[in-house]
Design a protein around this motif. Structure first.
Motif, mmCIF file in Angstrom:
data_model
loop_
_atom_site.group_PDB
_atom_site.id
_atom_site.type_symbol
_atom_site.label_atom_id
_atom_site.label_comp_id
_atom_site.label_asym_id
_atom_site.label_seq_id
_atom_site.Cartn_x
_atom_site.Cartn_y
_atom_site.Cartn_z
ATOM 1 N N UNK A 172 5.754 4.677 -3.588
ATOM 2 C CA UNK A 172 5.628 5.473 -2.367
ATOM 3 C C UNK A 172 4.240 5.321 -1.750
ATOM 4 N N UNK A 173 3.240 5.052 -2.599
ATOM 5 C CA UNK A 173 1.871 4.907 -2.096
ATOM 6 C C UNK A 173 1.756 3.726 -1.134
ATOM 7 N N UNK A 174 2.524 2.656 -1.375
ATOM 8 C CA UNK A 174 2.490 1.502 -0.471
ATOM 9 C C UNK A 174 3.114 1.855 0.874
ATOM 10 N N UNK A 175 4.225 2.587 0.827
ATOM 11 C CA UNK A 175 4.839 3.022 2.079
ATOM 12 C C UNK A 175 3.909 3.949 2.848
ATOM 13 N N UNK A 176 3.212 4.818 2.120
ATOM 14 C CA UNK A 176 2.250 5.712 2.777
ATOM 15 C C UNK A 176 1.125 4.914 3.420
ATOM 16 N N UNK A 177 0.637 3.893 2.721
ATOM 17 C CA UNK A 177 -0.419 3.049 3.288
ATOM 18 C C UNK A 177 0.086 2.315 4.525
ATOM 19 N N UNK A 178 1.334 1.863 4.481
ATOM 20 C CA UNK A 178 1.922 1.190 5.646
ATOM 21 C C UNK A 178 1.970 2.129 6.846
ATOM 22 N N UNK A 179 2.372 3.370 6.612
ATOM 23 C CA UNK A 179 2.440 4.351 7.694
ATOM 24 C C UNK A 179 1.049 4.636 8.258
ATOM 25 N N UNK A 180 0.090 4.838 7.373
ATOM 26 C CA UNK A 180 -1.268 5.180 7.818
ATOM 27 C C UNK A 180 -1.853 4.059 8.679
ATOM 28 N N UNK A 181 -1.696 2.821 8.251
ATOM 29 C CA UNK A 181 -2.223 1.706 9.041
ATOM 30 C C UNK A 181 -1.512 1.600 10.385
ATOM 31 N N UNK A 182 -0.226 1.916 10.411
ATOM 32 C CA UNK A 182 0.517 1.820 11.667
ATOM 33 C C UNK A 182 0.121 2.917 12.639
ATOM 34 N N UNK A 183 -0.057 4.153 12.141
ATOM 35 C CA UNK A 183 -0.271 5.271 13.070
ATOM 36 C C UNK A 183 -1.725 5.408 13.507
#
Length: 593
Positions: free
Chosen positions: A370-381
């Motif tokens: 889940x941490x990778x998905x969270x990092x993906x979201x943070x970089x996108x937003x």
């Protein structure tokens, strides 16, 4: 049905007639790149919406196919996006446990309602309603949403089980739980952020220094999220980190989704209606803005009302295929455009790529942290956050900056729905205030010309018997009484006036209330020995006046120009002004009024 009628209902008929192998190859290349970007984003945005990861992939298949048929943008990439996912979570989390069957069903119902609203707006040609979401409000909403989303994902980076109703609560809860940070999760999350940052900002230039062509380097750099995802899965699998407490997505079911309408619960639908309306409007504004921006680069055209059909159909498709609300995404659309997509068929090819992933590759995602998905979201937003816009708007327009600031604070402290409603409400109030007190100027003739300008800004010649007043706003009920007051004030300051001419060059509308005020003004002026006249009345406004009794009863004339009015009512002043050369001061501010 003729080809023209078919194209009107199915925009794809326009480009399918000229579709060939060259276009298909360009669309396919763009689709491969977008698909690699879409897979991690779809999984991440499903998690952001509080849904099982597979629903993000479901929402990236059939909706893309429907938009291909009904959309008008050649490069818009439709699917899950961060802001709409956040709005979905905000609407559903107070009602059901995140990820539960009821939650998933409610998300499908929300998508169905959003699609129905968009299609209804298309049928009534109500695309203009989105104009009520002003740019400062949308900018403030998106920036605040980006901050809120990033804060919400920090718990996944730290391996903490905390939450919060608003940004302040999130920060307090995160700070209190910080000693419980799960170190392996933090290392994976921080490493993923670092890799995503390097891929976005440095990978392309590094590849070019190694001799890679610029276009190819750009395409390879966009695979950064997928490479980060695969590397994280490999590390977790080899080191057994799932057993050490690193949270992973777990088993993702393989196979295409079944097609079925969500359960139609009238009570739930009423509860979701405000959220569905806001999701529809925000999604439509974001999508059309992106589509029009990209279309302008190629001198193409996006049709807003047809976009309502395309987005509406895409959301209905998401609802019947187990997804959640979707719209056009900024980052993916830019990538699609830059990768060379020529028609909406690129979206259909991306849908095929996602379908192949769902059919054959979901077992590879079991150990996805889940941490990778969270990092993906943070970089996108974080790319959506533009705090500098508040400073720039403040320098230009403080009322607009106030609306932006209220929207941002509302989103951060009270939630996305309340925040945007506060911003829209304040924007409308400020608009009504501005138009209720329009700029009204006394004008005079510029020496040596037939032009009339504000007496406070230019050295002009005024008639002692003719008062010329220019109204710089349409006349309607909020400002009708204000016009009466301003005319009365100006008349009291010009005791020698015998004629008053309202210069209507900026008036696009006179409603019934304003017409009544004009009649009142005419009667009051007549009692004071002054005759009311009009000049430079636009054709549509004149058509309205002809349908009333005003022109027959007010006793004055309607002049084609302000110069004609002054020449008729006071020819001596006109001759004086025409015979006077313009001074340096008169020409120092050309066009300023």
């Amino acid at each position: 049905m003729t080809a023209e009628h078919l194209s009107r209902w199915l925009p794809c008929a326009r480009w399918l007639r000229r579709y060939n192998r060259s276009l298909a190859s360009q669309d396919a290349l763009a689709a491969v790149i977008v698909t690699l970007m879409l897979i991690p984003q779809s999984l991440a945005y499903a998690m952001l919406a509080g849904l099982p990861p597979i629903t993000g992939l479901y929402a990236s298949m059939l909706p893309l196919l429907l938009y291909t048929l009904f959309g008008t943008s050649n490069t818009l990439a439709v699917g899950p996006v961060a802001v709409v996912s956040l709005m979905t979570a905000a609407a559903l989390q107070p009602l059901f446990p995140a990820g539960s069957a009821d939650y998933v069903a409610a998300a499908m119902l929300l998508a169905l309602m959003s699609g129905a609203i968009l299609l209804g707006m298309a049928a009534l040609k109500l695309g203009f309603i989105a104009n009520f979401l002003s740019h400062p409000v949308i900018s403030g909403f998106i920036s605040a949403s980006g901050i809120l989303i990033a804060l919400g994902q920090l718990r996944h980076l730290l391996g903490l089980s905390v939450s919060g109703d608003n940004a302040l609560n999130m920060l307090v809860n995160l700070w209190q739980a910080l000693p419980d940070t799960h170190l392996p999760t933090l290392l994976i999350g921080a490493g993923s952020l670092a890799l995503l940052y390097l891929a976005r900002f440095h990978f392309k230039s590094a590849l070019q220094r190694l001799g890679c062509a610029e276009a190819m380097a750009g395409h390879l750099a966009r695979t950064g999220p997928v490479l980060t995802l695969l590397l994280a899965i490999l590390v977790v699998s080899l080191l057994g980190l799932a057993d050490a407490g690193v949270s992973v997505v777990g088993t993702i079911p393989a196979g295409l989704p079944g097609l079925a309408l969500p359960a139609l619960d009238a009570g739930l639908a009423v509860q979701l209606l405000p959220a569905a309306l806001l999701i529809s409007l925000v999604g439509f504004v974001e999508s059309v803005s992106v589509g029009q921006t990209l279309a302008a680069r190629r001198r193409e055209r996006v049709e807003p009302n047809q976009e309502l059909v395309g987005l509406g159909a895409a959301n209905v498709a998401a609802a019947v295929s187990g997804g959640f609300p979707v719209t056009g995404g900024f980052a993916r659309s830019v990538v699609n455009h830059d990768a060379g997509a020529r028609t909406p068929m690129a979206g259909a090819f991306s849908a095929v790529g996602i379908a192949l992933t769902v059919l054959f590759f979901t077992p590879l995602l079991d150990n996805l942290p889940h941490a990778v998905l969270a990092a993906t979201i943070i970089m996108a937003v974080l790319s959506l956050v533009d705090l500098g816009a508040l400073r720039r708007t403040w320098a230009y327009s403080r009322p607009d900056a106030l609306a932006m600031a209220v929207t941002m604070l509302g989103v951060l402290l009270a939630g996305v729905e309340i925040g945007i409603l506060l911003g829209v409400g304040l924007s409308l109030l400020l608009f009504l205030k501005r138009t209720s007190e329009p700029h009204i100027a006394v004008v005079g003739q510029l020496p040596g010309t037939e032009h009339f300008r504000n007496v406070q800004r230019h050295q002009v010649i005024q008639s002692p018997s003719v008062l010329s007043i220019r109204v710089d706003e349409s006349l309607y009920f909020p400002n009708a009484r204000y016009l009466e007051d301003q005319v009365a004030r100006q008349v009291s300051e010009h005791p020698g006036v015998r004629h008053l001419v309202l210069m209507c060059s900026a008036v696009n509308l006179i409603d019934a209330s304003a017409l009544a005020s004009l009649q009142t003004i005419g009667e009051r002026l007549r009692e004071a020995g002054i005759q009311l006249h009009l000049s430079e009345v636009k054709g549509p406004v004149m058509d309205q006046l002809r349908r009333s009794q005003f022109l027959d009863s007010f006793g004055g004339q309607v002049f084609l120009s302000q110069y004609e009015a002054l020449r008729t009512l006071d020819p001596q002043t006109t001759r004086l002004a025409r015979g006077t050369a313009p001074s340096h001061e008169c020409s120092a501010l050309p066009g300023w009024d």
